[in-house]
Scaffold this motif. Structure first.
Motif, PDB file in Angstrom:
ATOM      1  N   UNK A 124      51.046  89.336 -47.675  1.00 52.17           N
ATOM      2  CA  UNK A 124      50.702  87.966 -47.307  1.00 52.17           C
ATOM      3  C   UNK A 124      51.697  86.980 -47.923  1.00 52.17           C
ATOM      4  N   UNK A 125      52.162  86.031 -47.085  1.00 50.85           N
ATOM      5  CA  UNK A 125      53.026  84.967 -47.559  1.00 50.85           C
ATOM      6  C   UNK A 125      52.269  83.656 -47.649  1.00 50.85           C
ATOM      7  N   UNK A 126      52.590  82.852 -48.659  1.00 50.12           N
ATOM      8  CA  UNK A 126      51.942  81.554 -48.863  1.00 50.12           C
ATOM      9  C   UNK A 126      53.016  80.485 -49.048  1.00 50.12           C
ATOM     10  N   UNK A 127      52.757  79.321 -48.485  1.00 51.87           N
ATOM     11  CA  UNK A 127      53.598  78.172 -48.785  1.00 51.87           C
ATOM     12  C   UNK A 127      53.168  77.615 -50.133  1.00 51.87           C
ATOM     13  N   UNK A 128      54.047  77.749 -51.136  1.00 52.66           N
ATOM     14  CA  UNK A 128      53.690  77.375 -52.505  1.00 52.66           C
ATOM     15  C   UNK A 128      54.815  76.571 -53.153  1.00 52.66           C
ATOM     16  N   UNK A 129      54.478  75.460 -53.723  1.00 49.63           N
ATOM     17  CA  UNK A 129      55.402  74.726 -54.578  1.00 49.63           C
ATOM     18  C   UNK A 129      55.316  75.289 -55.999  1.00 49.63           C
ATOM     19  N   UNK A 130      56.354  75.107 -56.773  1.00 47.76           N
ATOM     20  CA  UNK A 130      56.359  75.623 -58.141  1.00 47.76           C
ATOM     21  C   UNK A 130      55.186  75.091 -58.952  1.00 47.76           C
ATOM     22  N   UNK A 131      54.821  73.833 -58.699  1.00 46.36           N
ATOM     23  CA  UNK A 131      53.726  73.227 -59.455  1.00 46.36           C
ATOM     24  C   UNK A 131      52.375  73.865 -59.141  1.00 46.36           C
ATOM     25  N   UNK A 132      52.309  74.620 -58.020  1.00 52.40           N
ATOM     26  CA  UNK A 132      51.042  75.243 -57.610  1.00 52.40           C
ATOM     27  C   UNK A 132      50.841  76.630 -58.200  1.00 52.40           C
ATOM     28  N   UNK A 133      51.876  77.203 -58.827  1.00 52.48           N
ATOM     29  CA  UNK A 133      51.819  78.616 -59.201  1.00 52.48           C
ATOM     30  C   UNK A 133      50.713  78.916 -60.208  1.00 52.48           C
ATOM     31  N   UNK A 134      50.527  78.067 -61.192  1.00 46.32           N
ATOM     32  CA  UNK A 134      49.506  78.322 -62.204  1.00 46.32           C
ATOM     33  C   UNK A 134      48.128  78.351 -61.574  1.00 46.32           C
ATOM     34  N   UNK A 135      47.825  77.370 -60.740  1.00 41.54           N
ATOM     35  CA  UNK A 135      46.532  77.329 -60.064  1.00 41.54           C
ATOM     36  C   UNK A 135      46.368  78.516 -59.120  1.00 41.54           C
ATOM     37  N   UNK A 136      47.433  78.861 -58.392  1.00 40.22           N
ATOM     38  CA  UNK A 136      47.374  79.984 -57.459  1.00 40.22           C
ATOM     39  C   UNK A 136      47.083  81.295 -58.190  1.00 40.22           C
ATOM     40  N   UNK A 137      47.772  81.516 -59.308  1.00 42.03           N
ATOM     41  CA  UNK A 137      47.552  82.731 -60.085  1.00 42.03           C
ATOM     42  C   UNK A 137      46.119  82.808 -60.591  1.00 42.03           C
ATOM     43  N   UNK A 138      45.574  81.669 -60.977  1.00 43.13           N
ATOM     44  CA  UNK A 138      44.179  81.630 -61.417  1.00 43.13           C
ATOM     45  C   UNK A 138      43.245  82.079 -60.300  1.00 43.13           C
ATOM     46  N   UNK A 139      43.517  81.637 -59.082  1.00 45.36           N
ATOM     47  CA  UNK A 139      42.705  82.056 -57.940  1.00 45.36           C
ATOM     48  C   UNK A 139      42.874  83.541 -57.634  1.00 45.36           C
ATOM     49  N   UNK A 140      44.074  84.092 -57.868  1.00 47.31           N
ATOM     50  CA  UNK A 140      44.278  85.526 -57.669  1.00 47.31           C
ATOM     51  C   UNK A 140      43.374  86.329 -58.606  1.00 47.31           C
ATOM     52  N   UNK A 141      43.308  85.909 -59.864  1.00 47.48           N
ATOM     53  CA  UNK A 141      42.442  86.610 -60.819  1.00 47.48           C
ATOM     54  C   UNK A 141      40.978  86.451 -60.422  1.00 47.48           C
ATOM     55  N   UNK A 142      40.610  85.294 -59.898  1.00 55.24           N
ATOM     56  CA  UNK A 142      39.241  85.073 -59.438  1.00 55.24           C
ATOM     57  C   UNK A 142      38.910  85.998 -58.264  1.00 55.24           C
ATOM     58  N   UNK A 143      39.899  86.239 -57.395  1.00 55.94           N
ATOM     59  CA  UNK A 143      39.697  87.106 -56.235  1.00 55.94           C
ATOM     60  C   UNK A 143      39.318  88.517 -56.660  1.00 55.94           C
ATOM     61  N   UNK A 144      39.993  89.057 -57.668  1.00 55.78           N
ATOM     62  CA  UNK A 144      39.635  90.365 -58.202  1.00 55.78           C
ATOM     63  C   UNK A 144      40.257  91.547 -57.482  1.00 55.78           C
ATOM     64  N   UNK A 145      41.126  91.314 -56.496  1.00 57.51           N
ATOM     65  CA  UNK A 145      41.797  92.403 -55.807  1.00 57.51           C
ATOM     66  C   UNK A 145      43.100  92.738 -56.541  1.00 57.51           C
ATOM     67  N   UNK A 146      43.562  93.980 -56.391  1.00 52.88           N
ATOM     68  CA  UNK A 146      44.859  94.320 -56.957  1.00 52.88           C
ATOM     69  C   UNK A 146      45.952  93.594 -56.173  1.00 52.88           C
TER      70      UNK A 146
END
Length: 517
Positions: A479-501
């Protein structure tokens, strides 16, 4: 009694104690003495006598019946009346169900919601009561332990118990009876019960036999424990060889493996697929990935240590394979045997360039060729080439292509290229994107995609999506996402919330060659 307490008590058992318990195990009331079958084709190919212990011939098509029955046969009358329980998504579940039917003990098996119907139906056909709970093994196990406390069931662990280890060790006794001249025995390792049982018996009776544990590289909990000096918990494990997808080796199984195994080797998924093919070609048996694991290790060990004219045995530990999983095995087995190479080649956009490229390949069979016009100057081509002489031949091809003016990257070991990119050639965005790429393993249960979209898709635009499933308990997603550098911390937090590898694939070369702007 908890597994931890059981393991601590078990430390009092010596090798002689285990030998006695293995010899007294009553497992042949339900299990079979399985054949030790010669693999003539593979033996001729690699210059050693290779034999395969056919545990797929057990009534439940795996060795797990031995340990489950041995432990259940030792339950007290009160324990038998209360019933037994286990957590399993596969072979241990079936072994427990059949053991309970034979011993007239009620057997409850907690299985994850993601378990394929074929495995659930198999457990029920052997008389087991199935409880579907949780999205993974850890959640199912926690629920099983809760039910054991609530209803007084005896929990039957899949590997870390002396009685289970002794039951699995009966395979070692059969090996000696069937071939007393073995030089090496290769044993698959998940939680370690099989390796512990076989090694403790063989080292008591024939200490000259070398015993090699084999692990999948993406679930090598024994290797991690040996490196650390004690059992450790892996952050995550790969699910292709699901029968050995264990994050933490058992306490008692580790003690025995550390003491009695001579060596440990790890193998890739492609090498396992190649071993599945070898087993089929020699025996017409179809092994599950974890069932072919030890043969994959045997082949690699022979190559690394240049063994010749030795007598080698490996354990075909199980054959409970979802049929559709064979698509993945068929696709990847040539790569595992180094009979196919995958290359990304840059070809100039000029008349005759493709013909020149084919001349450099020298008449070799092209297994795959993916191309799409990109610009007036250069094109990136995804090429598969059949190999007769393995890596040495592939290195020669790469050298000749570069010498001929064709830049080339070897993608043969690039997992993302093999799973996703080869099916997506030509899919470039039509406008500039600030894009980052991630791979995921989706659990196969209703609502998994919806959970993904709710967690991530409503916050960031999805710019690329590719889903692949080969009949396993999980699906592979790119999966590809349109992400600005400033969004990476928040995005990573959501990845951990998702719980998938997940894994960040943004710098992957296959992505840059064929999919990126």
């Amino acid at each position: 009694m908890s597994e931890v307490t059981q393991a601590k008590d078990a430390e009092l058992l010596s090798g002689a104690d285990y030998l006695r318990n293995i010899l007294r195990a009553p497992i042949y009331e339900v299990a079979q003495v399985t054949p030790l079958q010669d693999m003539d084709r593979l033996s001729a190919r690699i210059g050693n006598r290779i034999q395969l212990k056919r545990e797929d011939r057990q009534p439940v098509h795996s060795f797990k019946l031995r340990g489950a029955y041995n432990m259940m046969s030792q339950l007290t009358p009160a324990q038998r009346k209360a019933g037994a329980i286990a957590a399993s998504a596969g072979n241990h579940a079936q072994g427990l169900a059949l053991s309970g039917h034979k011993l007239d003990v009620s057997a409850t098996i907690v299985m994850p919601l993601t378990t394929p119907a074929i495995k659930v139906d198999a457990v029920r056909s052997f008389g087991g009561k199935v409880v579907l709970h949780g999205n993974n093994f850890d959640e199912a196990k926690a629920h099983a332990e809760e039910l054991a406390q609530q209803y007084g069931y005896t929990f039957i662990p899949p590997f870390d118990h002396p009685s289970v280890i002794a039951g699995q060790g009966t395979i070692g006794m059969e090996l000696l009876q069937q071939n007393g001249h073995l030089d090496y025995v290769f044993v698959p390792v998940g939680g370690g019960g099989l390796a512990a049982g076989i090694s403790v018996l063989l080292k008591q009776l024939m200490p000259n036999i070398k015993i090699i544990g084999v692990e999948a590289e993406d679930s090598a909990c024994l290797k991690a424990a040996l490196d650390a000096g004690c059992p450790v918990t892996l952050d995550q494990v790969g699910m292709f060889a699901d029968g050995v997808a264990v994050k933490r080796i058992g306490e008692e199984t580790f003690r025995l493996c550390q003491q009695y195994l001579d060596d440990v080797i790890t193998v890739s998924s492609d090498e396992i697929c190649s071993a599945v093919k070898d087993i089929f070609e020699d025996t017409r048996a179809i092994a599950e990935p974890s069932g072919a694991l030890s043969l994959a290790g045997l082949k690699k060990y022979v190559e690394v240590h240049q063994l010749q004219d030795k007598q080698l045995a490996s354990i075909l530990s199980g054959a409970n394979l979802n049929f559709h999983g064979l698509r993945y095995v068929s696709e990847r087995c040539e790569l595992g045997e180094k009979r196919e190479g995958l290359l990304a080649v840059t070809v100039p956009e000029r008349p005759g360039a493709f013909l020149d490229f084919c001349h450099i390949l020298g008449g070799r069979t092209v297994t795959e060729f993916n191309y799409r016009y990109n610009d007036d100057a250069l094109a990136n081509v995804f090429v598969g080439v059949r190999l007769m002489q393995g890596q040495e031949e592939l290195d020669g091809i790469i050298h000749d292509l570069r010498k001929g003016g064709y830049p080339v990257v070897d993608l043969s070991d690039d997992e993302m290229a093999k799973v996703h990119v080869r099916y997506m050639i030509g899919g470039r965005p039509s406008k500039p994107l600030k894009e980052r790429l991630y791979s995921f393993e989706f659990p196969e249960y209703p609502g998994a995609l919806l959970k993904f979209l709710n967690t991530l898709g409503t916050h960031w635009n999805i710019s690329l999506f590719n889903y692949r499933n080969h009949g396993a308990d999980f699906g592979r997603v790119l999966c590809g996402f349109e992400l600005e550098d400033k969004d990476l911390l928040s995005f990573t937090s959501h990845l951990h919330e998702l719980g998938y590898q997940w894994k960040d694939e943004t710098e992957n070369l296959a992505y840059k060659f064929f999919l990126a702007q």
